[in-house]
Motif scaffolding. Sequence first.
Motif, PDB file in Angstrom:
ATOM      1  N   ASP A   1      71.540  -4.970   8.079  1.00 53.59           N
ATOM      2  CA  ASP A   1      71.935  -5.493   6.775  1.00 53.59           C
ATOM      3  C   ASP A   1      70.929  -5.073   5.710  1.00 53.59           C
ATOM      4  OD1 ASP A   1      74.058  -6.671   7.999  1.00 53.59           O
ATOM      5  OD2 ASP A   1      73.320  -8.734   7.844  1.00 53.59           O
ATOM      6  N   VAL A   2      71.398  -5.017   4.471  1.00 58.93           N
ATOM      7  CA  VAL A   2      70.551  -4.673   3.330  1.00 58.93           C
ATOM      8  C   VAL A   2      70.567  -5.849   2.361  1.00 58.93           C
ATOM      9  CG1 VAL A   2      70.181  -3.086   1.406  1.00 58.93           C
ATOM     10  CG2 VAL A   2      71.081  -2.220   3.586  1.00 58.93           C
ATOM     11  N   CYS A   3      69.426  -6.481   2.164  1.00 57.11           N
ATOM     12  CA  CYS A   3      69.339  -7.612   1.241  1.00 57.11           C
ATOM     13  C   CYS A   3      69.031  -7.107  -0.169  1.00 57.11           C
ATOM     14  CB  CYS A   3      68.298  -8.612   1.703  1.00 57.11           C
ATOM     15  SG  CYS A   3      66.603  -7.993   1.661  1.00 57.11           S
ATOM     16  N   LYS A   4      69.132  -7.991  -1.150  1.00 55.04           N
ATOM     17  CA  LYS A   4      68.925  -7.600  -2.541  1.00 55.04           C
ATOM     18  C   LYS A   4      67.496  -7.099  -2.768  1.00 55.04           C
ATOM     19  CE  LYS A   4      72.423 -10.629  -4.552  1.00 55.04           C
ATOM     20  NZ  LYS A   4      72.704 -11.745  -5.498  1.00 55.04           N
ATOM     21  N   ARG A   5      66.531  -7.720  -2.096  1.00 54.58           N
ATOM     22  CA  ARG A   5      65.149  -7.295  -2.260  1.00 54.58           C
ATOM     23  C   ARG A   5      64.944  -5.877  -1.731  1.00 54.58           C
ATOM     24  NH1 ARG A   5      60.627 -10.688   0.814  1.00 54.58           N
ATOM     25  NH2 ARG A   5      61.718  -9.692   2.577  1.00 54.58           N
ATOM     26  N   GLU A   6      65.549  -5.583  -0.574  1.00 61.16           N
ATOM     27  CA  GLU A   6      65.448  -4.232  -0.012  1.00 61.16           C
ATOM     28  C   GLU A   6      66.131  -3.219  -0.918  1.00 61.16           C
ATOM     29  OE1 GLU A   6      65.373  -4.790   4.813  1.00 61.16           O
ATOM     30  OE2 GLU A   6      67.270  -5.131   3.764  1.00 61.16           O
TER      31      GLU A   6
ATOM     32  N   HIS B   1      79.104 -10.257   7.320  1.00 56.91           N
ATOM     33  CA  HIS B   1      78.091 -11.261   7.630  1.00 56.91           C
ATOM     34  C   HIS B   1      78.262 -12.472   6.708  1.00 56.91           C
ATOM     35  CE1 HIS B   1      73.589 -12.033   8.755  1.00 56.91           C
ATOM     36  NE2 HIS B   1      74.431 -12.845   9.374  1.00 56.91           N
TER      37      HIS B   1
ATOM     38  N   TYR C   1      71.007   4.327  -2.123  1.00 55.60           N
ATOM     39  CA  TYR C   1      70.512   3.054  -2.625  1.00 55.60           C
ATOM     40  C   TYR C   1      70.533   2.942  -4.148  1.00 55.60           C
ATOM     41  CZ  TYR C   1      68.751   1.937   2.035  1.00 55.60           C
ATOM     42  OH  TYR C   1      68.652   1.644   3.376  1.00 55.60           O
TER      43      TYR C   1
ATOM     44  N   ASN D   1      77.413  -5.800   4.656  1.00 55.41           N
ATOM     45  CA  ASN D   1      76.504  -6.404   5.636  1.00 55.41           C
ATOM     46  C   ASN D   1      77.317  -7.012   6.775  1.00 55.41           C
ATOM     47  OD1 ASN D   1      74.066  -5.786   4.383  1.00 55.41           O
ATOM     48  ND2 ASN D   1      74.059  -7.650   3.147  1.00 55.41           N
TER      49      ASN D   1
END
Length: 362
Positions: free
Chosen positions: A250-255, A317, A206, A225
Amino acid sequence: MGLQEEIVPYVNGGGGGGPYNDKEEVEDTVMDVSAALGIGFPLQRKHVIVGYALTSKKIKSFLQPKLEGLARNKGILFVAIDQSRPLSDQGPFDIVLHKLTGKEWRQILEDYRKTHPEVTVLDPPDAIQHLHNRQSMLQCVADMNLSTSYGKVDVPRQLVIKKDASSIPDAVTKAGLTLPLVIFAPVAKPLVADGSAKSHELSLAYDQYSLRKLEPPLVLQEFINHGGVLFKVYIVGEAIKVVRRFSLPDVCKRELANNAGVCRFPRVSCAAASADDADLDPVIAELPPRPLLEKLGKELRRRLGLRLFNLDIIREHGTGDQFYVIDINYFPGYGKVPEYEHIFTDFLLGLAQSKYKKRPYQ
């Protein structure tokens, strides 16, 4: 009772014992089966003898009773290859099916192919070897640059790190890769085809700092994603079968901003994680277009020189037509594919019929 033991009593008339000891036993057996099936045509035209050299785990998953029974009904006999004896002394075989590793075994098969051109070896060992290296495995897909009205097929950007973990962050920045990154280690896939959980492990990095703690050699691949679903595309000759499997979420910007370090994942795609019957968003669950897969499969068969393999494909995605091939495997777990018995036996019969047409018997 083991699968090999189940085969032998049938073909030996219930006498038990091990694999065939000589060519006469195979021929006598096939003649007996021919009579039992009521077939009076010439021996070579109507029966397919498939010699197999597989790991015990692959035998258990692939040579299931349903496959054996259907094969016998179609005139196909599976015969275990005795690795302690010269391959040329066994048979006769129409087809050799194998998934063993090691230089010695590859050389045995190459020599056998040269001295027995009438036998179809599935598949050439040198071609299979190409899929054992993650660095080169996806290159043929990238070189295709496949784009049709049905969609585009590419591979994620990746970077091979052979040594010096301290240089990884700079190398990632220079290559233009964005976080998070999927970590495949080592560069070479495990050459012992045991299907162990370790051979399917991967990690997700990450942040830049965590990259310095990695242990080369490894491959870093951009994470894309894909709705948490991947498509396993099984190729058996010209036949194609697609199943859905759950994958990494999926990995979002916040995560991404809130997570750090390296997160390890075990096997992320297996039969137990089937997504075929799950209640999914239709956009995510929709299978890749059939014409696109057919063109991709045909071109890969030509470029790879293989007829038995599978592709792990994801759809980016938010797009409807951007696909990525993230992995290719030789002789995958066909036993997990619905109706694989019919697909595989039809394939074997097709190989035999094609061979007989090219080489008529006197």
